[in-house]
Design a protein around this motif. Structure first.
Motif: not given
Length: 725
Positions: A328-333
């Motif tokens: 799992l990774y966190k991507i910000y938008v």
């Protein structure tokens, strides 16, 4: 062999070589990942592409922006930057468009799209930059509060960058404090502040030295704003309780302290608000108050003083993404800051003469940055060496040479091709050219006298000096016209402030223009009288003017931006003179005016004709020309009945092959005393009752002035003089 998504190449940089066309990099500074439609992006997501799924999810998190739009009308483009300017951030930029796309090509490829996208998103990771997609790297953090989580360090860094690189933004000499400032470092043990009266040095004719900040803010209704009056002055000099201060003032004081400054100037607190003489005096010194300030703090997104300086910022959305192994990774938008009123709706490189003015008056800009819609704030912004804007999206530092912002994109065409409003920078350049010269001529630089042209010529050759003065005048008067257009597109609460709020800007330009200045008009420029409102249907003349503003001044009209004509192809021997300047002295009357004398070689009586509701023509010898009055419909002091006579004074021909002039109304049938009712521009003229094509503008001379046989001899012919009030 692992299949590669044909839509987005999996957002993997090493896979772009799999597509020959993609490897050619159609844009040298960017890598394009996809250009498609929203339904196509859905199909790719349903087909199992994890990268398309991340992009789709980020777009749909902003669904409220396009909820009423059909998905098939929404087009998506994703790119990442591959230029040195992008070294500090490595996000993927996604443009979403649904307005004004025009005709599209077959399939998913859209036709060429121009202008700023309807929605622009950025996908990025946090500090470590870890992502399952090599195209999505670290982003640039935007502080939630400048007094917390590194925001103060960002503000200091913006100012430090300005001071280290921009010579025009530095003060060459120590600055004097205004008459009054707020002491925000009171040592009485409370959180309160007090009003400090600066010591006056009679020998130096200045107040005590000191560095201070200024606050630019919207008053709002003004009912609840804290003010200093003649009754509260003494108590405010002792102490001002913290809880009495509105939120914007409290935030500005905290920021002033945090930046290490003692003094802060706030208009409502430092000027006695029930002393009209003091208010006028302070307004006349606005150029000194703001130009000597170290930094102007601007509550740019606050509607009134209770909103606070630091507006809540929308937080980025978080998306969970997995790599091929299930990690799992966190991507910000987040939505990319659009920079609202600081950017134009046209691309960088457009010359100032080609700008669409007012610069950016979109509803979104006005809603997001209400301070920039205020006329007083516009003057404060021009005069300050640097302004730190606090908006709903980020901090923006606007100074005399550039822009900086937290996201790092406002003044970088790599990220945003739209041009940035550069009137402040142009204003600073013109003013800076004369600052050193003014100090040389005036000794201490504090003499408010406008130096004569002859005094300048004494130091150099007449030809060179005359050319220099002419060039500087041309640049400065063109700049002044832009400033007035922008200024008059902004709001004022009181009609009486129309000329007062811009007086400091005029004072700053006076060295460049070497001219008298009366009621907004530079007396050397007859062309300056050829102003015209953008929309006379929205205009009015103020009912009760606290100051004497004559009809020939642009300040006599309220309700619409004012435009000017500053360049001509042919002078039609019309000149303006001002009784205030008889005796060869240059007048300085910034907030009031009297009569002017208009002497013209080509002036004639014409008849007003009403063609339809709010549509007028001027007629003579059965030849008519369209006329747009300053105030439409004609009413009040501008009232003219159909068939009534007016005076048409021709002033110049333009490079547009048109003829421009002024339209005057006699106060009495045989009097030479007149009022201005409008300006006209003739592109073509039509003989009444004729079905022939209209004639070109220059044929008007023969129709209206048959007695003039040689246009080259206008200067030697008879003249008429009109007194315009």
């Amino acid at each position: 062999m692992v299949s590669v998504c044909t839509t987005c190449k999996g957002l993997q940089k090493h896979l772009r070589s799999l597509d020959g066309a993609f490897a050619q990099e159609p844009e040298p500074d960017s890598l394009q990942w996809l250009t498609t439609t929203l339904p196509s992006l859905r199909r790719s997501t349903n087909g199992g592409c994890r990268a398309c799924a991340v992009l789709l999810q980020g777009i749909l998190l902003h669904h409220d922006r396009f909820a009423a739009v059909k998905e098939e009308d929404i087009r998506v483009r994703a790119e990442s930057l591959n230029a040195p300017a992008a070294a500090a951030q490595d996000h993927v930029s996604v443009e979403v468009r649904w307005k004004g796309l025009g005709d599209c090509c077959d399939g998913d490829e859209p036709a060429h799209e121009e202008g700023y996208p309807d929605l622009k998103l950025e996908f990025y990771t946090d500090k470590d930059g870890q992502s399952p997609f090599s195209a999505i790297g670290r982003g640039r953090r935007i502080s939630e509060n400048p007094l917390q989580d590194g925001g103060l360090g960002t503000a200091r860094a913006l100012v430090k960058e300005c001071l280290s690189r921009h010579s025009k933004c530095r003060h060459a000499q120590p600055t004097s404090l205004p008459k009054r400032v707020l002491d925000v470092l009171s040592d009485d043990g409370s959180n309160g502040i007090r009003l400090h009266e600066s010591a006056w040095d009679a020998d130096e004719q200045r107040f005590e030295f000191g560095e201070y900040l200024t606050l630019s803010h919207c008053w709002g209704s003004g009912r609840s704003i804290l003010k200093t009056t003649t009754k509260t002055l003494e108590s405010h000099k002792k102490s001002i309780p913290w809880l009495d201060l509105p939120k914007t003032f409290q935030d500005a004081i905290q920021l002033t302290r945090a930046l290490g400054f003692r003094w802060l100037w706030i208009d409502s607190m430092c000027i006695s608000q029930d002393d009209n003489v003091e208010k006028l005096e302070a307004s006349m010194h606005l150029d000194k108050i703001f130009s000597n300030s170290f930094l102007t703090i601007a509550a740019t997104s606050a509607w009134d003083s209770n909103d606070g300086l630091f507006q809540p910022k929308p937080q980025p959305f978080k998306i969970q993404a997995t790599d091929s192994k299930g990690s799992l990774y966190k991507i910000y938008v987040r939505e990319q800051p659009s920079h609202y009123s600081f950017k134009a709706p046209f691309d960088e490189g457009a010359h100032m003469n080609d700008w669409e003015l007012p610069f950016n008056s979109s509803a979104e800009a006005n809603a997001q940055t209400p301070l920039l819609k205020r006329a007083w704030a516009y003057a404060e912004r021009l005069l300050s060496p640097r302004v730190l804007h606090f908006t709903k999206s980020e901090m923006i530092l606007e100074c005399r040479e550039a822009y900086q912002c937290e996201c790092g994109r406002i003044d970088d065409s790599t990220f945003d091709s739209r041009t940035t409003d550069s009137v402040k920078q142009e204003f600073a350049r013109v003013v800076a050219e004369n600052e050193g010269h003014r100090e040389t001529l005036n000794g201490n630089g504090n003499n408010s006298r406008i130096d004569s042209v002859a005094y300048q010529l004494a130091a150099t050759s007449i030809n060179d000096a005359a050319k220099t003065i002419t060039r500087k005048r041309e640049e400065a008067i063109q700049l002044w016209s832009y400033i007035v257009t922008e200024y008059t597109s902004r709001d004022l609460t009181y009609d009486a402030d129309r000329l007062i709020a811009i007086a400091g800007v005029a004072q700053a330009l006076s060295e460049s223009l070497k001219s008298g200045y009366i009621a907004g008009q530079w007396t050397f420029s007859t062309l300056g009288l050829l102003w015209h409102p953008n929309d006379g249907g929205r205009c009015r003349r103020p009912k009760a003017q606290a100051n004497n503003i004559p009809s020939w001044s642009w300040a006599s009209i309220e309700g619409s931006p004012i435009f000017f004509d500053n360049s001509i192809a042919m002078d039609l021997a019309c000149t303006a003179s001002f009784p205030l300047e008889r005796g060869r002295s240059q007048a300085w009357s910034p907030i009031s005016g009297d009569t002017l004398e208009l002497t013209a070689a080509m002036a004639t009586e014409v008849t007003l004709r009403v063609d339809a509701a709010n549509e007028y023509s001027l007629v003579k010898n059965d030849v008519s020309v369209e006329f747009r009055p300053d105030v439409s419909p004609l009413r009040g002091e501008d009232s003219v009945a159909p068939g009534e006579s007016l005076i048409c004074v021709l002033v110049s021909m333009t490079f547009r092959s048109s003829i421009i002039g002024l339209v005057l109304k006699r106060l009495e049938s045989t009097s030479q005393v007149c009022r201005r009712v409008g300006r006209f521009e003739c592109y073509e003229c039509q003989r009444d009752g004729s079905d022939d094509e209209p004639d070109d503008a220059e044929t008007l001379f023969g129709h209206w002035f048959p007695e003039v046989e040689d246009m080259t001899e206008l200067d030697n012919g008879p003249r008429q003089t009109f007194i315009v009030i």
